[in-house]
Design an enzyme around this catalytic site. Structure first.
Site, PDB file in Angstrom:
ATOM      1  N   CYS A   1     -26.906  54.956  28.418  1.00 64.68           N
ATOM      2  CA  CYS A   1     -27.640  55.018  27.154  1.00 64.68           C
ATOM      3  C   CYS A   1     -27.870  53.596  26.671  1.00 64.68           C
ATOM      4  O   CYS A   1     -26.915  52.893  26.338  1.00 64.68           O
ATOM      5  CB  CYS A   1     -26.869  55.810  26.099  1.00 64.68           C
TER       6      CYS A   1
ATOM      7  N   CYS B   1     -35.431  53.817  26.799  1.00 65.42           N
ATOM      8  CA  CYS B   1     -35.029  54.885  27.719  1.00 65.42           C
ATOM      9  C   CYS B   1     -34.875  56.201  26.979  1.00 65.42           C
ATOM     10  O   CYS B   1     -34.088  56.308  26.031  1.00 65.42           O
ATOM     11  CB  CYS B   1     -33.721  54.511  28.406  1.00 65.42           C
TER      12      CYS B   1
ATOM     13  N   TYR C   1     -41.732  60.211  37.089  1.00 63.46           N
ATOM     14  CA  TYR C   1     -40.889  59.151  36.538  1.00 63.46           C
ATOM     15  C   TYR C   1     -41.069  57.850  37.315  1.00 63.46           C
ATOM     16  O   TYR C   1     -41.187  56.766  36.726  1.00 63.46           O
ATOM     17  CB  TYR C   1     -39.428  59.603  36.579  1.00 63.46           C
TER      18      TYR C   1
ATOM     19  N   GLU D   1     -41.996  55.974  27.888  1.00 62.90           N
ATOM     20  CA  GLU D   1     -41.008  57.048  27.840  1.00 62.90           C
ATOM     21  C   GLU D   1     -40.864  57.454  26.376  1.00 62.90           C
ATOM     22  O   GLU D   1     -40.579  56.620  25.513  1.00 62.90           O
ATOM     23  CB  GLU D   1     -39.667  56.582  28.390  1.00 62.90           C
TER      24      GLU D   1
ATOM     25  N   CYS E   1     -33.396  50.917   7.210  1.00 61.84           N
ATOM     26  CA  CYS E   1     -34.789  51.180   6.848  1.00 61.84           C
ATOM     27  C   CYS E   1     -34.827  51.818   5.460  1.00 61.84           C
ATOM     28  O   CYS E   1     -34.186  52.863   5.238  1.00 61.84           O
ATOM     29  CB  CYS E   1     -35.440  52.104   7.871  1.00 61.84           C
TER      30      CYS E   1
END
Length: 216
Positions: free
Chosen positions: A199, A53, A84, A96, A208
């Site tokens: 969210c 998202c 959308y 997205e 990473c």
């Protein structure tokens, strides 16, 4: 039928037709105050990332020092200027994404890649957490050969870290960028306009091993 979730990408024959006109969107960034579509200062570079998202993804990047402007949009698909609702149907082929315009003198593409890998789960295929659908797939759309090579190298480095942590295989799509379409105005800066908004962004907890410590 338009809003039905689809786990497979459409073909040229099955994709929605889209439209010739660009969608209306914000002119300036709600948080950063800079022009969404430019012109941007000389020397700025651009990156495009899909991490689920785009509401939460955009916030990850606008918070990073050296980022000039971000925007929510659609990339990696077939139908021109999709809405959308059309993207959510799975019948345009788009993910997205967030477009990031950044100053390479302050933050490198490698730093952005580190934030990308650490702030979502790139092993989930056509989903991100509870968000299901092709538009939520993990993706890096590269703007030049250097970005392509660096993105692929970062994927390999992160896969090694995931392997060591007992995690799965990366499914991230890494491809040269095609057209980028700005999303509708209400998506831009969404979590600043709606502080209690949804969210769905969350990482694997695996660090990473590239770039600086710039994760959100």
């Amino acid at each position: 039928m338009l809003l039905k979730k689809n786990a497979e990408l459409p073909t040229q024959e099955t994709a929605l037709p889209g439209r010739a006109e660009a969608l209306a969107t914000d002119e300036t960034h709600f948080v950063l105050g800079h022009a969404l579509k430019g012109p941007h200062p000389a020397g700025m570079q651009t990156a495009v990332f899909g991490m689920g998202c785009f509401w939460g993804v955009e916030r990850v990047f606008w918070r990073l020092p050296g980022v000039w402007v971000t925007s929510a949009g659609y990339a990696g698909g077939i139908s021109p200027n999709p809405t959308y609702e059309e993207v959510c149907s799975g019948r345009t082929g788009h993910a997205e994404v967030v477009q990031v315009v950044f100053d390479p003198a302050q933050i490198t593409y490698g730093d952005l890649l580190k934030a990308f890998w650490e702030n979502h789960d790139p092993t989930q295929g056509m989903r991100q957490g509870n968000d299901l659908g092709t538009q939520y797939r993990s993706a890096i759309y590269t703007l030049n050969d250097d970005q392509q090579a660096e993105a692929e190298a970062s994927r390999d480095a992160y896969q090694a870290a995931l392997n060591a942590a007992g995690r799965g295989a990366i499914t991230t799509e890494i491809e040269p960028a095609g057209p980028y379409y700005f999303a509708e105005a209400y998506h831009q800066g969404y979590l600043a306009k709606n502080p209690a908004g949804y969210c769905g962004i969350g990482g694997t907890g695996v660090v990473c091993p590239i770039g600086l410590g710039v994760g959100a």
